[in-house]
Design a protein around this motif. Structure first.
Motif, PDB file in Angstrom:
ATOM      1  N   ASN A 238     -11.340  91.296 -13.778  1.00 33.00           N
ATOM      2  CA  ASN A 238      -9.889  91.495 -13.684  1.00 33.00           C
ATOM      3  C   ASN A 238      -9.153  90.169 -13.547  1.00 33.00           C
ATOM      4  O   ASN A 238      -9.653  89.225 -12.934  1.00 33.00           O
ATOM      5  CB  ASN A 238      -9.555  92.373 -12.481  1.00 33.00           C
ATOM      6  CG  ASN A 238      -9.815  93.838 -12.770  1.00 33.00           C
ATOM      7  OD1 ASN A 238     -10.221  94.207 -13.869  1.00 33.00           O
ATOM      8  ND2 ASN A 238      -9.594  94.689 -11.786  1.00 33.00           N
TER       9      ASN A 238
ATOM     10  N   HIS B  88     -15.875  95.109 -11.872  1.00 32.68           N
ATOM     11  CA  HIS B  88     -14.940  94.312 -12.647  1.00 32.68           C
ATOM     12  C   HIS B  88     -14.339  93.155 -11.872  1.00 32.68           C
ATOM     13  O   HIS B  88     -13.495  92.420 -12.390  1.00 32.68           O
ATOM     14  CB  HIS B  88     -13.818  95.203 -13.190  1.00 32.68           C
ATOM     15  CG  HIS B  88     -13.184  96.054 -12.130  1.00 32.68           C
ATOM     16  ND1 HIS B  88     -13.493  97.387 -11.989  1.00 32.68           N
ATOM     17  CD2 HIS B  88     -12.286  95.769 -11.152  1.00 32.68           C
ATOM     18  CE1 HIS B  88     -12.803  97.892 -10.968  1.00 32.68           C
ATOM     19  NE2 HIS B  88     -12.070  96.937 -10.444  1.00 32.68           N
TER      20      HIS B  88
ATOM     21  N   HIS C 255     -10.041  97.483 -26.077  1.00 26.97           N
ATOM     22  CA  HIS C 255     -10.075  98.184 -24.797  1.00 26.97           C
ATOM     23  C   HIS C 255     -10.878  99.474 -24.943  1.00 26.97           C
ATOM     24  O   HIS C 255     -10.979 100.260 -24.010  1.00 26.97           O
ATOM     25  CB  HIS C 255      -8.654  98.513 -24.325  1.00 26.97           C
ATOM     26  CG  HIS C 255      -7.909  99.404 -25.271  1.00 26.97           C
ATOM     27  ND1 HIS C 255      -7.163  98.911 -26.311  1.00 26.97           N
ATOM     28  CD2 HIS C 255      -7.826 100.755 -25.345  1.00 26.97           C
ATOM     29  CE1 HIS C 255      -6.637  99.927 -26.985  1.00 26.97           C
ATOM     30  NE2 HIS C 255      -7.024 101.053 -26.431  1.00 26.97           N
TER      31      HIS C 255
ATOM     32  N   HIS D 200     -10.027  95.058 -18.437  1.00 28.84           N
ATOM     33  CA  HIS D 200      -8.810  95.766 -18.082  1.00 28.84           C
ATOM     34  C   HIS D 200      -7.577  95.015 -18.572  1.00 28.84           C
ATOM     35  O   HIS D 200      -7.626  93.805 -18.838  1.00 28.84           O
ATOM     36  CB  HIS D 200      -8.732  95.962 -16.560  1.00 28.84           C
ATOM     37  CG  HIS D 200      -9.727  96.942 -16.032  1.00 28.84           C
ATOM     38  ND1 HIS D 200      -9.592  98.299 -16.186  1.00 28.84           N
ATOM     39  CD2 HIS D 200     -10.903  96.766 -15.358  1.00 28.84           C
ATOM     40  CE1 HIS D 200     -10.610  98.919 -15.625  1.00 28.84           C
ATOM     41  NE2 HIS D 200     -11.429  98.010 -15.118  1.00 28.84           N
ATOM     42  N   SER D 201      -6.452  95.714 -18.678  1.00 27.66           N
ATOM     43  CA  SER D 201      -5.193  95.095 -19.084  1.00 27.66           C
ATOM     44  C   SER D 201      -4.864  93.933 -18.149  1.00 27.66           C
ATOM     45  O   SER D 201      -5.039  94.039 -16.930  1.00 27.66           O
ATOM     46  CB  SER D 201      -4.058  96.118 -19.043  1.00 27.66           C
ATOM     47  OG  SER D 201      -4.269  97.142 -19.989  1.00 27.66           O
TER      48      SER D 201
ATOM     49  N   LEU E  30     -16.720  98.207 -15.956  1.00 26.66           N
ATOM     50  CA  LEU E  30     -15.267  98.312 -15.932  1.00 26.66           C
ATOM     51  C   LEU E  30     -14.767  99.089 -14.711  1.00 26.66           C
ATOM     52  O   LEU E  30     -13.696  98.792 -14.178  1.00 26.66           O
ATOM     53  CB  LEU E  30     -14.763  98.970 -17.214  1.00 26.66           C
ATOM     54  CG  LEU E  30     -14.948  98.165 -18.508  1.00 26.66           C
ATOM     55  CD1 LEU E  30     -14.512  98.993 -19.706  1.00 26.66           C
ATOM     56  CD2 LEU E  30     -14.175  96.856 -18.459  1.00 26.66           C
ATOM     57  N   HIS E  31     -15.529 100.063 -14.269  1.00 24.17           N
ATOM     58  CA  HIS E  31     -15.064 100.911 -13.172  1.00 24.17           C
ATOM     59  C   HIS E  31     -15.536 100.452 -11.795  1.00 24.17           C
ATOM     60  O   HIS E  31     -14.881 100.739 -10.785  1.00 24.17           O
ATOM     61  CB  HIS E  31     -15.509 102.357 -13.400  1.00 24.17           C
ATOM     62  CG  HIS E  31     -14.770 103.034 -14.507  1.00 24.17           C
ATOM     63  ND1 HIS E  31     -13.457 103.421 -14.389  1.00 24.17           N
ATOM     64  CD2 HIS E  31     -15.146 103.374 -15.765  1.00 24.17           C
ATOM     65  CE1 HIS E  31     -13.059 103.987 -15.527  1.00 24.17           C
ATOM     66  NE2 HIS E  31     -14.068 103.969 -16.374  1.00 24.17           N
TER      67      HIS E  31
ATOM     68  N   CYS F  63      -6.343  90.968 -18.166  1.00 22.22           N
ATOM     69  CA  CYS F  63      -7.468  90.086 -17.841  1.00 22.22           C
ATOM     70  C   CYS F  63      -7.527  88.857 -18.736  1.00 22.22           C
ATOM     71  O   CYS F  63      -8.369  87.975 -18.533  1.00 22.22           O
ATOM     72  CB  CYS F  63      -8.790  90.856 -17.902  1.00 22.22           C
ATOM     73  SG  CYS F  63      -9.319  91.296 -19.569  1.00 22.22           S
TER      74      CYS F  63
END
Length: 267
Positions: A215, A259, A198, A43-44, A255-256, A46
């Protein structure tokens, strides 16, 4: 892959900025084999690009370190070429001159003038940009600029090609064409590649392994996925391949749903 420790060894890399007690990255441990294509996804925020900058020598690690082919990384060097999302071409130089400048800076002792000229043209041809060699960056498309950036990086004969979301700013069709081209280059040259992305489909299509970061801050490696897909790869054929579908689903699931760093899920 074998002999991962013998080529690129990222050992317990931790990065903290300023007086912050919480590092951006914490204890990143990763070994990459010669000729391997590894993607780092997360994720952004990280720390994906931070990790790449440490490997590139653009950012010092607060702890741990990086060893490339037996030599410790302590700053930028021609053995690591970086392609950023922004092409970073010099606008007053032609495409040929942008690539030739990198060749002159890194290979002047190893090649004569005629050899450097031929090598520059060879790398332009490799990314199918020989026909635009006399154009300046303002006269070509975004995808073409990225091709020149890749040609410039490859022309340096780096040990590792570092890609920082190189296709992120491109439209879907151009991105697909460049992904296919990078696959061909990787297959032909056996270049070692570490790519930040990404895009899950991109990571599965291009990579031998996908490194998933938790994250940030305090990001760690949460999982590493081996991509069990034969090469060469055809994106259309892979779309319905159960191995591709399973790999994609595994990354998306991480990712969902998984994370968070191990041990911090209940924090």
């Amino acid at each position: 892959m074998n002999n991962r420790a013998d080529f690129l060894d990222i050992s317990q890399v931790t990065v903290a900025f300023g007086r912050s007690r919480v590092p951006v990255l914490n204890g990143i441990e990763l070994k990459i084999a010669r000729g391997e294509y590894v993607s780092v996804i997360g994720h952004s925020g990280c720390g994906k690009s931070t990790l790449l900058n440490v490997v590139a020598g653009l950012l010092p690690a607060s702890g741990g370190g990086v060893v490339l082919d037996g030599k410790e990384v302590d700053g930028p060097g021609p053995d690591r070429a970086v392609v950023f999302q922004n092409h970073s071409l010099l606008p007053w130089l032609t495409c040929y001159e942008n690539v030739k400048l990198a060749v002159d800076q890194t290979l002047s002792r190893a090649m004569g003038r005629a050899e450097r000229h031929a090598w520059t043209l060879e790398n332009l041809a490799l990314v199918r940009m020989a026909q635009a060699k006399d154009k300046r960056p303002g006269e070509i498309s975004g995808g073409m600029k990225q091709r020149i950036g890749i040609a410039r990086a490859l022309a340096m004969k780096p040990k590792v090609l570092l890609l920082d979301e190189p296709f992120g700013a491109l439209d879907a069709l151009t991105r697909a064409h460049l992904q296919d081209q990078v696959m061909q280059i990787h297959a032909g040259l056996g270049t070692t590649v570490m790519m930040i992305t990404h895009d899950v489909d991109e990571a599965v299509l291009l990579s031998d392994r996908i490194v998933m970061l938790t994250n940030g801050p305090n990001a760690r490696i949460g999982e590493i996925l081996e991509v069990d897909l034969p090469r060469p790869r055809d994106r259309l054929a892979l779309a319905a391949d159960p191995r591709f579908v399973a790999a994609r689903a595994s990354v998306l699931e991480f990712l969902h749903h998984r994370h968070t760093a191990p041990g911090l899920a209940a924090a």
